[in-house]
Design a protein around this motif. Structure first.
Motif, PDB file in Angstrom:
ATOM      1  N   GLY A 514       0.734  -1.448  -0.257  1.00  0.00           N
ATOM      2  CA  GLY A 514       0.504  -0.076  -0.244  1.00  0.00           C
ATOM      3  C   GLY A 514       0.737   1.450  -0.178  1.00  0.00           C
ATOM      4  O   GLY A 514       0.573   2.075   0.600  1.00  0.00           O
ATOM      5  N   VAL A 515       2.387   1.050  -0.395  1.00  0.00           N
ATOM      6  CA  VAL A 515       3.316   2.449  -0.581  1.00  0.00           C
ATOM      7  C   VAL A 515       2.825   3.193  -1.874  1.00  0.00           C
ATOM      8  O   VAL A 515       2.381   2.617  -2.881  1.00  0.00           O
ATOM      9  CB  VAL A 515       4.890   1.745  -0.392  1.00  0.00           C
ATOM     10  N   ASP A 516       2.789   4.289  -1.671  1.00  0.00           N
ATOM     11  CA  ASP A 516       2.260   5.253  -3.134  1.00  0.00           C
ATOM     12  C   ASP A 516       3.548   5.025  -4.258  1.00  0.00           C
ATOM     13  O   ASP A 516       4.839   5.007  -3.563  1.00  0.00           O
ATOM     14  CB  ASP A 516       2.439   6.745  -2.215  1.00  0.00           C
ATOM     15  N   PRO A 517       3.170   5.738  -4.916  1.00  0.00           N
ATOM     16  CA  PRO A 517       4.852   5.996  -5.802  1.00  0.00           C
ATOM     17  C   PRO A 517       5.387   6.580  -5.189  1.00  0.00           C
ATOM     18  O   PRO A 517       4.784   8.091  -4.926  1.00  0.00           O
ATOM     19  CB  PRO A 517       3.698   6.419  -7.345  1.00  0.00           C
ATOM     20  N   PRO A 518       6.523   6.930  -6.162  1.00  0.00           N
ATOM     21  CA  PRO A 518       7.561   7.986  -5.548  1.00  0.00           C
ATOM     22  C   PRO A 518       7.157   8.971  -5.919  1.00  0.00           C
ATOM     23  O   PRO A 518       7.552   9.984  -4.853  1.00  0.00           O
ATOM     24  CB  PRO A 518       9.245   7.425  -6.080  1.00  0.00           C
ATOM     25  N   LYS A 519       6.343   9.631  -6.594  1.00  0.00           N
ATOM     26  CA  LYS A 519       5.739  11.270  -6.775  1.00  0.00           C
ATOM     27  C   LYS A 519       5.451  11.849  -5.834  1.00  0.00           C
ATOM     28  O   LYS A 519       5.138  12.740  -5.404  1.00  0.00           O
ATOM     29  CB  LYS A 519       5.144  10.938  -7.995  1.00  0.00           C
ATOM     30  N   TRP A 520       4.263  10.468  -4.967  1.00  0.00           N
ATOM     31  CA  TRP A 520       3.313  11.209  -3.764  1.00  0.00           C
ATOM     32  C   TRP A 520       3.742  10.517  -2.913  1.00  0.00           C
ATOM     33  O   TRP A 520       3.150  10.439  -1.629  1.00  0.00           O
ATOM     34  CB  TRP A 520       1.994  10.459  -4.077  1.00  0.00           C
ATOM     35  N   PRO A 522       6.134  10.389   0.784  1.00  0.00           N
ATOM     36  CA  PRO A 522       6.815  11.365   1.732  1.00  0.00           C
ATOM     37  C   PRO A 522       8.048  10.641   1.804  1.00  0.00           C
ATOM     38  O   PRO A 522       8.595   9.333   1.330  1.00  0.00           O
ATOM     39  CB  PRO A 522       5.882  11.107   2.989  1.00  0.00           C
ATOM     40  N   ASP A 523       9.218  11.692   2.090  1.00  0.00           N
ATOM     41  CA  ASP A 523      10.824  11.731   2.680  1.00  0.00           C
ATOM     42  C   ASP A 523      10.591   9.402   3.680  1.00  0.00           C
ATOM     43  O   ASP A 523      11.567   9.133   3.070  1.00  0.00           O
ATOM     44  CB  ASP A 523      11.083  12.420   2.442  1.00  0.00           C
ATOM     45  N   GLU A 524       9.998  10.143   4.576  1.00  0.00           N
ATOM     46  CA  GLU A 524       9.436   9.277   5.198  1.00  0.00           C
ATOM     47  C   GLU A 524       8.153   7.887   5.904  1.00  0.00           C
ATOM     48  O   GLU A 524       7.151   9.333   5.845  1.00  0.00           O
ATOM     49  CB  GLU A 524      10.852   9.654   6.304  1.00  0.00           C
ATOM     50  N   LYS A 547      13.898  -0.137   1.712  1.00  0.00           N
ATOM     51  CA  LYS A 547      15.284   0.565   0.772  1.00  0.00           C
ATOM     52  C   LYS A 547      15.772  -0.359  -0.400  1.00  0.00           C
ATOM     53  O   LYS A 547      16.338  -0.128  -0.569  1.00  0.00           O
ATOM     54  CB  LYS A 547      15.920   0.393   1.554  1.00  0.00           C
ATOM     55  N   GLN A 548      14.951  -1.110  -0.698  1.00  0.00           N
ATOM     56  CA  GLN A 548      15.151  -2.140  -2.216  1.00  0.00           C
ATOM     57  C   GLN A 548      16.004  -3.095  -1.533  1.00  0.00           C
ATOM     58  O   GLN A 548      16.957  -3.617  -2.394  1.00  0.00           O
ATOM     59  CB  GLN A 548      14.824  -0.829  -3.021  1.00  0.00           C
ATOM     60  N   GLU A 549      16.148  -3.744  -0.578  1.00  0.00           N
ATOM     61  CA  GLU A 549      16.893  -4.374  -0.146  1.00  0.00           C
ATOM     62  C   GLU A 549      16.677  -5.496  -0.196  1.00  0.00           C
ATOM     63  O   GLU A 549      15.801  -6.078  -0.238  1.00  0.00           O
ATOM     64  CB  GLU A 549      17.311  -4.092   1.346  1.00  0.00           C
ATOM     65  N   ARG A 550      17.490  -6.847  -0.402  1.00  0.00           N
ATOM     66  CA  ARG A 550      16.825  -8.486  -0.349  1.00  0.00           C
ATOM     67  C   ARG A 550      18.186  -8.953   0.634  1.00  0.00           C
ATOM     68  O   ARG A 550      18.776  -9.466   0.523  1.00  0.00           O
ATOM     69  CB  ARG A 550      17.832  -8.573  -1.782  1.00  0.00           C
TER      70      ARG A 550
END
Length: 861
Positions: A514-520, A522-524, A547-550
């Motif tokens: 449920g995380v918004d796209p980068p444009k929308w 928030p930074d944190e 953080k796109q870690e794996r």
């Protein structure tokens, strides 16, 4: 485009069909519906492969390239400097010479429909006024529904992945290894009876052998039945995969599901070791036949083993419990062969077993995992071939009768949580167990859209169409549904992206969170228990995903905090294309096909009555996108008005002339015109969509059949749900279990399709078909008796009235074949039976008429 025979070379020749990827800022919203991937499968075989290639060329001539933005990043230097990402797909649009006439015809039909409805309201003259009023409302609904259906088609777009560019930029990071993103692959199965184990294991094998770095993806099998036979079958599959996967990589095998591969004829060799191919092929095929025998014997093996253990335990324990035992001598925590409390389907403990460890793990890190030796020494020369396998995990979520498990959506949610702790890949893709990867490049093709510099970060998911390989050549029951997949999905791709359709869909993990796209965004982003639950390991995995870690090395599977993740999934999941990225098994007959449609249409209606209703959810959806999604949730309502019209031909069965609209001649002329315009528009649509007239007609015919059977049933379920508290029953579609030589004396591979199983929902269609046959026969009888006394107007009305009958008979053609059962192997028989039925009814009517005239003239009709 390369034609290199090297396994995994940058060959996109067989993925020329575009992958439709979601762009736009609505992609990540909860409940947003996105993207579709189109991929042409590897030309693995003979005449069929050539025929498919010709179809692609014919379709491509109606498309032209779309210019790319000047600031798009496309060079390797830009990528390495960190200034951007490459262009990984190209875009095409329909040529103006075809698109503009298509748009004009849509506008012409819209005006024609408005004039037709206006004329009907002005001439409100009918023999049955309530029927006239209902039909006018129906016409208004048909116009509204058709408009919603046509709205997105003003700008179809298709996108073609550039696999060569993907390899250049992501397969070598300077250190000789791939930098492709991780993918978690979810396979779901309900039980080993309705969904045969062999299908499920072929799906897994195609995944284990796919052309993707083995340390970059993990396969999870979710078994909702908790059956030991599926777990042990998965162990056997891991053994055979140690031979099968290297064989596929060495010889560039396509497809990589062995059941489909060994069934094909006239295959073209594209590997690099032709001298060794025949000996390798013979050995692998022999091992596969032995593997199938082990799978077939597994239920008996488990039962015999359990009987031995239970007899041994019975000497020490007088309770007489008959447990199911694993090969290692442990009681199975899932469903037992002889069910008992806490060990039956729908009530068992959660299970997580890592069948095959991650290829990067050292042996000491894999203690406790299933380490199975290959049943035979591998005789293949694997010099220069990667013989490793990806991580393979068996999952069966905990179930209890008092808890709602949300069916397949709940199983996917459980896999999502478990995978977050084990591998936490940034992308996930789900498969039904009866589908398999038909083109080994399919995962790479989907990845192109997520990694592209233009819309990659805004893409929530890439959805593949459902293609089937056990469909008869005429596609009698519309299983391929090409008009939808190759027409509507291209159209939606020109907006914010098509809908989530199920199997073969690759998601961005953050989108499912449920995380918004980068444009929308928030930074944190706060990773709190109120949103993601109270599990510390899971919250840590969410933070890592942001953080796109794996995580490469899996935790110990007996860690209490990990097993705690096996709780019920709390809510449902937010609810590529010619020889094909993915393929599956279609329903085996008409009844099973209609049960499938009930589930789909019932789910659509449930979305409309939920908080995900397109009218109020998705605050960043564009107007047209919202309108199209609305149509996807209300289309079953159309069946109510189709049912109304379907019984119009019964007017022949009443004594007097009964007309739905007067003047009747003009009404029929207008009706024929507005219906004919649909097919004129279709003539242009099939050109840019690349479908055939047969596909178009099958779509029209089967929509009629479904409107008389499945859709009303789904609507009835929605009506009684508030009263009973029960919605659509999730019924697993039965799959074909026989081959061409198993049961059918003629060796017909489509033998199961001819079996007709009558259920209550078929009654309306049977009544409509029967009433039309009777109406045509009675009309012929009346013409024989009264032709000399009818006025010209009556004769004209009679002829025009038969237009309704003829149209209904044409539209119900697939249903009529199904009613014939095994006689439908020869469809020409239908064209003998129907005229015979018409004549029989006509003769019966004439005979009855003369009998009544002589003995009961007051009953003459």
């Amino acid at each position: 485009m390369s034609t290199s025979p090297v396994p995994g070379a940058g060959d996109d020749a067989n993925l020329r069909e575009p992958l439709l990827a979601n762009g736009g800022d609505a992609g990540f919203q909860t409940g947003a519906l996105a993207a579709v991937v189109v991929a042409n499968a590897h030309g693995g075989g003979g005449v069929k492969a050539k025929k498919g290639g010709g179809a692609v060329k014919a379709k491509d001539k109606y498309w032209e390239d779309v210019g790319q933005p000047e600031d798009a990043v496309s060079s390797a230097g830009d990528l390495e400097s960190g200034s951007g990402r490459p262009l990984l797909f190209s875009e095409k649009k329909v040529k103006a010479s075809l698109l503009y006439p298509y748009r004009v015809l849509i506008l012409v039909r819209l005006v024609a429909v408005a004039l037709f409805i206006g004329w009907r309201i002005k001439h409100n003259n009918s023999d049955i006024m309530w029927f006239w009023a209902a039909s006018v409302v129906g016409d208004l609904w048909f116009a509204f529904s058709w408009l919603l259906y046509q709205l997105p088609k003003y700008r179809p777009i298709k996108r073609i992945p550039d696999l060569a560019a993907l390899r250049r930029h992501y397969d070598d990071d300077g250190g000789g290894s791939s930098i492709l993103p991780g993918i978690d692959i979810f396979v779901t199965t309900a039980d080993p009876v309705s969904e045969p184990v062999l299908y499920t294991m072929n799906c897994v094998l195609s995944i284990l052998a796919v052309d993707y770095p083995v340390d970059r993806y993990t396969c999870y099998l979710a078994d909702d039945s908790g059956a030991l036979v599926l777990y042990e079958a998965l162990v056997e599959t891991a053994k055979f995969a140690a031979l099968w996967a290297p064989f596929c990589r060495k010889h560039s095998v396509e497809p990589r599901a062995p059941e489909s591969y060994f069934r094909r004829e006239g295959m073209i060799y594209n590997g690099r070791s032709p001298a060794e191919f025949m000996s390798d092929y013979s050995h692998v095929r022999r091992e596969y036949e032995e593997f199938k025998m082990r799978l077939e014997m597994m239920p008996d093996t488990i039962k015999e083993r359990s009987d031995v253990y239970n007899d041994s335990v019975a000497e020490k324990d007088s309770r007489g419990v008959k447990a199911t035992w694993t090969a290692s001598g442990m009681q199975w925590p899932g469903t037992w062969v002889e069910p008992t409390e806490n060990h039956r389907k729908g009530h068992h403990a959660g299970i997580v077993q890592i069948v095959q460890g991650h290829p990067s793990c050292k042996p000491e890190q894999q203690q406790g995992l299933q380490q199975q030796e290959s049943p035979v020494e591998n005789p293949l020369n694997l010099a220069g071939v990667d013989a490793r396998l990806p991580m393979l995990v068996y999952v069966s979520r905990e179930k209890h009768p008092r808890h709602e498990h949300n069916k397949k959506a709940g199983a996917l949610n459980a896999q999502l949580r478990i995978s977050a702790l084990l591998s936490n890949a940034p992308f996930v893709i789900n498969f039904d167990c009866d589908h398999y990867i038909n083109n080994s490049q399919a995962l790479r093709a989907s990845a192109c859209f997520f990694l592209d510099s233009r819309d990659g970060e805004r893409t929530a998911f890439v959805q593949s169409p459902q293609r089937f390989e056990n469909v008869d050549p005429t596609d009698r029951y519309g299983n391929h549904n090409r008009v939808f997949f190759d027409g509507v999905m291209y159209a939606l791709n020109g907006l914010q992206g098509p809908t989530y359709l199920g199997t073969g869909c690759m998601f961005r993990r953050l989108a499912l969170y449920g995380v918004d796209p980068p444009k929308w965004r928030p930074d944190e982003i706060a990773v709190d228990g109120g949103r993601f639950g109270s599990s510390i390991p899971f919250l840590s995995s969410v933070a890592a995903a942001l953080k796109q870690e794996r995580r490469i090395t899996p935790p110990e599977v007996d860690e209490p905090s990990f097993l705690g993740e096996m709780t019920n999934a709390g809510a449902p999941c937010t609810a590529p294309w010619n020889v094909d990225a993915f393929r599956g098994t279609a329903p085996i007959n008409l009844t099973e096909r209609l049960y499938q449609i009930i589930r789909w249409s019932g789910g659509s209606l449930e979305v409309f009555f939920s908080r995900y209703n397109p009218l109020c959810s998705g605050r960043r959806l564009q107007f047209i996108q919202r309108a199209v999604y609305l149509n996807f949730t209300i289309y079953p309502v159309t069946s109510l008005f189709i049912l109304l019209y379907a019984f119009c031909p019964a007017m022949w069965l009443v004594p007097d002339e009964v007309l739905i609209q007067r003047p009747f001649t003009r009404y029929v002329a207008y009706l024929v015109a507005v219906v004919a315009l649909i097919h004129v528009i279709g003539a242009l649509e099939i050109r840019w969509a690349g479908v055939t007239w047969r596909d178009w007609w099958r779509n029209e015919q089967f929509f009629m059949v479904a409107s008389l059977t499945a859709y009303p049933t789904a609507l009835l379920h929605m009506v009684v749900k508030p009263l009973t508290g029960k919605g659509i029953h999730f019924r697993v579609t039965s799959k074909q279990k026989t081959t061409a030589s198993d049961d059918d004396e003629d060796g017909d591979e489509y033998a199961d399709m001819y079996e007709m199983r009558w259920v209550p929902m078929l009654i309306p269609a049977a009544v409509v078909l029967g009433s039309n046959v009777m109406a045509i026969g009675v009309a012929a009888g009346k013409a024989f008796l009264y032709a000399g006394t009818w006025s010209p107007a009556q004769r004209r009305h009679a002829a025009l009235g038969l237009v309704f009958n003829a149209w209904m008979m044409v539209m119900l053609y697939p249903f009529a074949l199904a009613v014939m059962g095994r006689w439908s192997k020869r469809p020409a028989v239908l064209f003998v039976l129907l005229p015979s039925a018409f004549v029989a009814v006509a003769l019966a009517y004439v005979g009855l008429h003369y009998f009544l005239v002589k003995f009961a003239p007051f009953l003459v009709i």
